[in-house]
Design a protein around this motif. Structure first.
Motif, PDB file in Angstrom:
ATOM      1  N   PRO A   1      15.313   5.683 -10.287  1.00  0.00           N
ATOM      2  CA  PRO A   1      14.119   4.869 -10.007  1.00  0.00           C
ATOM      3  C   PRO A   1      14.214   4.026  -8.744  1.00  0.00           C
ATOM      4  CG  PRO A   1      14.694   4.745 -12.334  1.00  0.00           C
ATOM      5  CD  PRO A   1      15.828   5.443 -11.650  1.00  0.00           C
ATOM      6  N   TYR A   2      15.452   3.773  -8.269  1.00  0.00           N
ATOM      7  CA  TYR A   2      15.602   2.950  -7.072  1.00  0.00           C
ATOM      8  C   TYR A   2      15.448   3.743  -5.774  1.00  0.00           C
ATOM      9  CZ  TYR A   2      17.547  -0.955  -9.767  1.00  0.00           C
ATOM     10  OH  TYR A   2      17.727  -1.988 -10.630  1.00  0.00           O
ATOM     11  N   ILE A   3      15.442   5.069  -5.849  1.00  0.00           N
ATOM     12  CA  ILE A   3      15.398   5.875  -4.628  1.00  0.00           C
ATOM     13  C   ILE A   3      14.130   5.603  -3.838  1.00  0.00           C
ATOM     14  CG2 ILE A   3      15.332   8.244  -3.753  1.00  0.00           C
ATOM     15  CD1 ILE A   3      18.070   7.352  -4.651  1.00  0.00           C
ATOM     16  N   HIS A   4      13.020   5.343  -4.543  1.00  0.00           N
ATOM     17  CA  HIS A   4      11.775   5.035  -3.847  1.00  0.00           C
ATOM     18  C   HIS A   4      11.924   3.794  -2.973  1.00  0.00           C
ATOM     19  CE1 HIS A   4      10.245   7.906  -6.742  1.00  0.00           C
ATOM     20  NE2 HIS A   4       9.069   7.914  -6.135  1.00  0.00           N
ATOM     21  N   ASP A   5      12.781   2.859  -3.419  1.00  0.00           N
ATOM     22  CA  ASP A   5      12.994   1.638  -2.636  1.00  0.00           C
ATOM     23  C   ASP A   5      13.554   1.948  -1.257  1.00  0.00           C
ATOM     24  OD1 ASP A   5      12.071   0.073  -4.601  1.00  0.00           O
ATOM     25  OD2 ASP A   5      13.947  -0.942  -5.065  1.00  0.00           O
ATOM     26  N   ILE A   6      14.401   2.976  -1.186  1.00  0.00           N
ATOM     27  CA  ILE A   6      15.006   3.320   0.104  1.00  0.00           C
ATOM     28  C   ILE A   6      13.929   3.765   1.077  1.00  0.00           C
ATOM     29  CG2 ILE A   6      16.683   4.815   1.249  1.00  0.00           C
ATOM     30  CD1 ILE A   6      18.203   4.972  -1.387  1.00  0.00           C
ATOM     31  N   LEU A   7      12.972   4.569   0.586  1.00  0.00           N
ATOM     32  CA  LEU A   7      11.879   5.019   1.444  1.00  0.00           C
ATOM     33  C   LEU A   7      11.006   3.844   1.871  1.00  0.00           C
ATOM     34  CD1 LEU A   7      10.427   7.409   2.748  1.00  0.00           C
ATOM     35  CD2 LEU A   7       9.104   7.668   0.648  1.00  0.00           C
ATOM     36  N   VAL A   8      10.699   2.946   0.925  1.00  0.00           N
ATOM     37  CA  VAL A   8       9.905   1.761   1.268  1.00  0.00           C
ATOM     38  C   VAL A   8      10.665   0.892   2.261  1.00  0.00           C
ATOM     39  CG1 VAL A   8       8.793  -0.315   0.366  1.00  0.00           C
ATOM     40  CG2 VAL A   8       8.700   1.801  -0.948  1.00  0.00           C
ATOM     41  N   GLY A   9      11.987   0.769   2.077  1.00  0.00           N
ATOM     42  CA  GLY A   9      12.793  -0.015   3.010  1.00  0.00           C
ATOM     43  C   GLY A   9      12.795   0.576   4.411  1.00  0.00           C
ATOM     44  N   GLN A  10      12.873   1.910   4.505  1.00  0.00           N
ATOM     45  CA  GLN A  10      12.804   2.547   5.815  1.00  0.00           C
ATOM     46  C   GLN A  10      11.439   2.312   6.465  1.00  0.00           C
ATOM     47  OE1 GLN A  10      15.192   4.372   7.532  1.00  0.00           O
ATOM     48  NE2 GLN A  10      16.674   3.754   5.982  1.00  0.00           N
ATOM     49  N   PHE A  11      10.388   2.387   5.655  1.00  0.00           N
ATOM     50  CA  PHE A  11       9.038   2.124   6.180  1.00  0.00           C
ATOM     51  C   PHE A  11       8.927   0.689   6.682  1.00  0.00           C
ATOM     52  CE2 PHE A  11       4.707   0.546   5.423  1.00  0.00           C
ATOM     53  CZ  PHE A  11       3.965   1.445   6.188  1.00  0.00           C
ATOM     54  N   ARG A  12       9.449  -0.255   5.895  1.00  0.00           N
ATOM     55  CA  ARG A  12       9.392  -1.670   6.285  1.00  0.00           C
ATOM     56  C   ARG A  12      10.151  -1.903   7.594  1.00  0.00           C
ATOM     57  NH1 ARG A  12       8.889  -6.413   3.348  1.00  0.00           N
ATOM     58  NH2 ARG A  12       8.958  -5.256   1.390  1.00  0.00           N
ATOM     59  N   ALA A  13      11.347  -1.326   7.706  1.00  0.00           N
ATOM     60  CA  ALA A  13      12.166  -1.551   8.898  1.00  0.00           C
ATOM     61  C   ALA A  13      11.484  -1.004  10.144  1.00  0.00           C
ATOM     62  CB  ALA A  13      13.543  -0.912   8.708  1.00  0.00           C
TER      63      ALA A  13
ATOM     64  N   LEU B   1       0.831  -1.202   0.000  1.00  0.00           N
ATOM     65  CA  LEU B   1       0.000   0.000   0.000  1.00  0.00           C
ATOM     66  C   LEU B   1       0.869   1.256   0.000  1.00  0.00           C
ATOM     67  CD1 LEU B   1      -2.715   1.476   0.310  1.00  0.00           C
ATOM     68  CD2 LEU B   1      -2.583   1.057   2.775  1.00  0.00           C
ATOM     69  N   PHE B   2       1.896   1.285   0.825  1.00  0.00           N
ATOM     70  CA  PHE B   2       2.774   2.445   0.899  1.00  0.00           C
ATOM     71  C   PHE B   2       3.481   2.672  -0.431  1.00  0.00           C
ATOM     72  CE2 PHE B   2       6.851   4.454   1.910  1.00  0.00           C
ATOM     73  CZ  PHE B   2       6.429   5.548   2.647  1.00  0.00           C
ATOM     74  N   SER B   3       3.966   1.597  -1.053  1.00  0.00           N
ATOM     75  CA  SER B   3       4.661   1.718  -2.330  1.00  0.00           C
ATOM     76  C   SER B   3       3.726   2.239  -3.416  1.00  0.00           C
ATOM     77  CB  SER B   3       5.236   0.357  -2.739  1.00  0.00           C
ATOM     78  OG  SER B   3       5.982   0.457  -3.932  1.00  0.00           O
ATOM     79  N   ALA B   4       2.471   1.782  -3.402  1.00  0.00           N
ATOM     80  CA  ALA B   4       1.501   2.283  -4.383  1.00  0.00           C
ATOM     81  C   ALA B   4       1.249   3.775  -4.185  1.00  0.00           C
ATOM     82  CB  ALA B   4       0.191   1.506  -4.257  1.00  0.00           C
ATOM     83  N   ARG B   5       1.255   4.226  -2.946  1.00  0.00           N
ATOM     84  CA  ARG B   5       0.992   5.636  -2.668  1.00  0.00           C
ATOM     85  C   ARG B   5       2.146   6.544  -3.108  1.00  0.00           C
ATOM     86  NH1 ARG B   5      -1.665   5.401   3.438  1.00  0.00           N
ATOM     87  NH2 ARG B   5      -3.810   4.936   2.783  1.00  0.00           N
ATOM     88  N   VAL B   6       3.379   6.073  -2.980  1.00  0.00           N
ATOM     89  CA  VAL B   6       4.524   6.924  -3.327  1.00  0.00           C
ATOM     90  C   VAL B   6       4.999   6.688  -4.746  1.00  0.00           C
ATOM     91  CG1 VAL B   6       5.295   6.975  -0.938  1.00  0.00           C
ATOM     92  CG2 VAL B   6       6.262   5.274  -2.483  1.00  0.00           C
ATOM     93  N   ARG B   7       4.259   5.908  -5.507  1.00  0.00           N
ATOM     94  CA  ARG B   7       4.716   5.525  -6.846  1.00  0.00           C
ATOM     95  C   ARG B   7       4.988   6.737  -7.736  1.00  0.00           C
ATOM     96  NH1 ARG B   7       2.797   0.393 -10.141  1.00  0.00           N
ATOM     97  NH2 ARG B   7       3.723   0.810 -12.151  1.00  0.00           N
TER      98      ARG B   7
END
Length: 580
Positions: free
Chosen positions: A234-246, A145-151
């Motif tokens: 394009p990978y920068i969003h992954d860092i935010l999702v990773g921080q959210f997951r952690a 859900l978070f990844s879809a929102r920040v897409r």
């Protein structure tokens, strides 16, 4: 050091914009507002319905497009159909946060949506922190859900959101300079894959401390220098999702150790049990559709029937079988993919050991060497070594997302094979030219599981067939393919099927969860409305939910088996012992 937004390519967007549209849920911001138990229940069930809609969209809309239609494979890539489904479900359930608010009425509407969103998140966080299985399920759904929102949030907004969410330990990120791009351009070009090859000079890259992108380092998708990874935009969003997951994972672990107070509260305790019951009902309803749970003795094989059953295998397993027969050797990930599949087809541990030993001996591997270097991992598949966890066969999404490296042959042929190679394999299975090209076109469009279902239909189906198996339009698991192909063949030959005698263990893949029903005779209504779940409250509160916890260990078991690419040729026993 705080995330900095300097240099070209960094859009100046207020951090509040990203924080409001996709909150990190660092704290509940509506402490002064009183909510009734009934309102909390309504909000929690609304969020569960959003998650259910996303799951159904993945199941029915070619979830494989998540893996193939993107330029860059992100940590949590979501297909367009799933993103649109999530956004629509959020609006239907009044959990979507408006992007703009006009006047006092619009501001009030936005605040109310933010309150419902946060209340639903935190009540699910409290309810589903009880078991490891629930925690893993919630982490995956919330990250989706978070990844879809920040897409569609700009990179600048992502960096500012990181700085706001992590003021003391934000990742150190800065755009690469032109001098750095010229200096390391050739090296970055060597690392780039697919459509990104040769495109580094046209893309913005960022220097990030390598420990913030370990998943990219592990997949060798970024260039490293001086402790920094050169990360494409394009990978920068992954860092935010990773921080959210952690942060979510850490919070759930803390909650799981402090649940007693909430569960013994006269108002909160029943509410948490009710939410868990709804979750359990929904998961059971999904597992009832899993054909692997009602396998009959006719669906399974032993070693003597293996060679005659190759045509029932999906292409991902046929290709590995043919390569094994050709070279009499497979590398670790390929052995893992094929070995667990054969286990799901019915081969016992002794039969698997015999099968692999016979093939490897043709390549000069002695019995002593086989026992020392390969037998350990096969026994590990059956739960006889290491942590003694009985591993389950890989599902389609797991196989699709496991990309092969040089000299490796695992993965999904519909994704990995070129058009001519795929057409050749389809012709080998006797498919007409027109059908083969239709399947190849589906693969080109990244509809890998739909292409697999077409292969099954045209290879094993018949025009006059009437069984439910012939209505299958989407393949979720290789063992499901194997079972359905066998049933189609027996129906075409007029052989009656035996009643269910055995059950094949379910598997847990990246993005979806499958479970066996605890009671095959139990009929549970797949609804998320309150009346349907009250009957399950007593069972949930009595601890039977914990019976599902062992399925959550599947991912950990897979990590036990997973090996980095740089040690693929080492012995299985040494690598497994190192993982343990």
């Amino acid at each position: 050091m705080k995330a900095s937004v300097t240099g070209a390519g960094a859009a100046v967007v207020p951090a509040e914009a990203a924080a409001e549209l996709a909150p990190m849920y660092l704290c509940y911001r509506f402490n002064g507002l009183s909510l009734s138990v009934e309102e909390l229940e309504v909000y929690a069930l609304a969020r569960l319905r959003v998650f259910k809609a996303a799951h159904l969209a993945r199941m029915g809309g070619s979830a494989a497009s998540a893996a193939g239609a993107q330029h860059v494979v992100s940590e949590l890539v979501i297909p367009d159909v799933v993103v649109s489904t999530i956004r629509k479900a959020e609006r239907d359930e009044k959990l979507a946060i408006p992007r703009e608010s006009r006047g006092a009425a619009g501001e009030n509407e936005k605040l109310e949506a933010m309150m419902r969103d946060e209340a639903s998140h935190f009540i699910l966080r409290l309810a589903l922190a009880k078991t490891q299985e629930m925690r893993k399920w919630l982490i995956h759904r919330e990250c989706e859900l978070f990844s879809a929102r920040v897409r569609h949030v700009s990179t600048g907004a992502v960096l500012q959101a990181l700085q706001k969410a992590c003021p003391s330990d934000a990742p150190r990120i800065r755009p690469c300079t032109d001098a750095e791009l010229r200096q390391f351009g050739a090296a970055m070009d060597c690392v780039a894959k697919g459509v990104q090859r040769g495109k580094h000079q046209h893309a913005t890259h960022y220097r990030v401390a390598f420990d913030h992108v370990l998943h990219l380092v592990g997949r060798r998708q970024v260039f490293l220098s001086g402790g920094d990874a050169f990360v494409p935009e394009p990978y920068i969003h992954d860092i935010l999702v990773g921080q959210f997951r952690a942060r979510l994972s850490s919070a759930l672990n803390v909650i799981s150790r402090a649940l007693y107070g909430a569960e013994t509260h006269p108002a909160m305790g029943p509410l948490l049990n009710l939410v868990r019951a709804h979750w359990l009902v929904n998961e059971r309803a999904q597992s009832k559709q899993d054909r692997r749970n009602d396998a009959t003795q006719d669906d399974l094989i032993d070693l003597s029937q293996l060679e005659d059953s190759v045509n029932r295998m999906p292409l991902c397993m046929q290709a590995l079988h043919y390569k094994l027969k050709e070279t009499h050797h497979l590398r670790h990930q390929a052995r893992l993919q094929l070995g667990l599949f054969l286990k799901g087809c019915g081969l016992s541990m002794d039969e698997s050991l015999k099968f692999w030993r016979m093939e490897f001996e043709k390549n000069g591997v002695t019995s002593d060497k086989f026992e020392k270097e390969y037998a350990y991992s096969i026994r590990h598949h059956y739960g006889k070594e290491g942590k003694r966890k009985n591993l389950s066969p890989y599902g389609c999404m797991n196989i699709i997302n496991r990309r092969p490296g040089p000299g490796e042959f695992h993965g999904c042929p519909y994704r990995e094979f070129g058009e001519e190679r795929l057409l050749g394999l389809l012709r080998t299975n006797g498919l007409p030219e027109g059908v083969s090209r239709e399947i190849a076109q589906k693969s080109k469009e990244s509809h890998f599981q739909l292409a697999c279902a077409l292969t099954l239909k045209h290879q094993h189906g018949s025009e006059n067939a009437s069984s439910p198996e012939h209505e299958l339009t989407f393949i979720e698991h290789p063992n499901e393919y194997f079972i359905v192909a066998g049933r189609m063949e027996r129906e075409r030959l007029g052989i009656a099927m035996e009643p269910p005698l055995v059950s094949i263990e379910p598997t847990q893949s990246i993005g979806m969860t499958d479970r066996a029903e605890p009671s095959p005779s139990a009929e549970v209504e797949p609804s998320l409305h309150a009346p349907a779940a009250h009957d399950a409250i007593a069972e949930t509160s009595s601890g039977k939910t914990d019976a599902y916890e062992h399925h959550g260990d599947t991912m950990e078991s897979e990590r036990d088996e997973r090996q980095p690419a740089d040690r693929q040729d080492r012995s299985d026993s040494a690598a497994m012992q190192e993982d343990e």
